[in-house]
Design an enzyme around this catalytic site. Structure first.
Site, PDB file in Angstrom:
ATOM      1  CG  HIS A 143      -1.831  -1.145   1.324  1.00 21.14           C
ATOM      2  ND1 HIS A 143      -2.943  -1.288   0.530  1.00 21.14           N
ATOM      3  CD2 HIS A 143      -1.791  -2.241   2.121  1.00 21.14           C
ATOM      4  CE1 HIS A 143      -3.551  -2.420   0.831  1.00 21.14           C
ATOM      5  NE2 HIS A 143      -2.874  -3.016   1.788  1.00 21.14           N
ATOM      6  CB  ALA A 192      12.068 -16.356  17.659  1.00 23.14           C
ATOM      7  NE  ARG A 215      26.704 -15.584  21.887  1.00 24.87           N
ATOM      8  CZ  ARG A 215      26.455 -16.880  22.101  1.00 24.87           C
ATOM      9  NH1 ARG A 215      25.203 -17.329  22.019  1.00 24.87           N
ATOM     10  NH2 ARG A 215      27.422 -17.722  22.395  1.00 24.87           N
TER      11      ARG A 215
END
Length: 223
Positions: A143, A192, A215
């Site tokens: 959009h 995740a 990390r």
């Protein structure tokens, strides 16, 4: 007897019927379970070999050693797809793109369950890339930014569609989103649920929304 009284009288009988089950006799149902599972796996294997794989490969370039599982991926829009060797792709995944867009996959790539790869201009996955489940590579938003243009159903502006590059050995965790214009360096890991809106250097782990480096993998290996 009123309708309410009849309902109250029938309710206990209904609950007994609803809860009734055939006793789980192991001697019967364990062999039956394995039989049904074997038939299901055999049927899926036949469909993969005879239908899913050749049908998908007829729409893309390359793909030697391709392994599809759980069905046929959706391929939507005028996107050109090039596959390397020995890729594994979930059938519960979607590949779409704008006119002139390109998806280029290297060798030995895993694309997991419910992935969406939306190619704005070009998306490139290097060798050994791993995408877990529900990963979204958002090469274009779908959009425009302007509210009036959205209300008219207009597509996104060309400048909103940008390339995404995942270099060799990148691993993207479950539910992560990688936005248009992002490059992820070799060997890095996206945690995740992360939302990656900026480039990621090589050899790091990024997490959060927006994603940031949490990390350094090279330093961890040396330690």
């Amino acid at each position: 007897m009123t309708a309410f009284a009849i309902k109250q009288w029938l309710k206990p009988a209904y609950l007994v019927i609803r809860r009734w089950q055939v006793p789980p006799v192991s001697l019967i149902y364990r062999p039956l379970h394995w039989l049904l599972l074997s038939l299901r796996l055999a049927g899926a294997g036949i469909m993969r070999v005879l239908i899913w794989t050749p049908m998908f490969r007829s729409q893309v370039t390359g793909g030697e050693g391709l392994y599809l599982y759980d069905g046929l991926p959706q391929l939507l829009g005028p996107v050109k797809v090039t596959l390397g060797q020995d890729c594994r792709i979930s059938g519960v995944s979607t590949i779409c793109g704008r006119p002139g867009s390109v998806l280029e996959l290297g060798d030995n790539i895993d694309i997991g369950w419910q992935n969406t790869i939306a190619c704005g201009t070009r998306i490139t996955l290097g060798n050994n890339v791993r995408l877990a489940g529900r990963v979204f590579l958002a090469g274009y938003p779908g959009h425009p930014i302007e509210a009036r243009a959205r209300a008219k159903g207009l597509p996104e502006r060309p400048h909103q569609a940008r390339a995404i590059t995942l270099h060799q050995d990148v691993w993207v965790g479950t539910g992560a989103i990688i936005l248009a214009g992002v490059t992820i360096g070799r060997g890095s890991i996206v945690a995740a649920g992360a939302v990656v809106s900026r480039d990621v250097p090589a050899g790091v782990v990024v997490a959060g929304n927006p994603a940031r480096v949490v990390r350094n993998l090279e330093a961890a290996d040396e330690a």
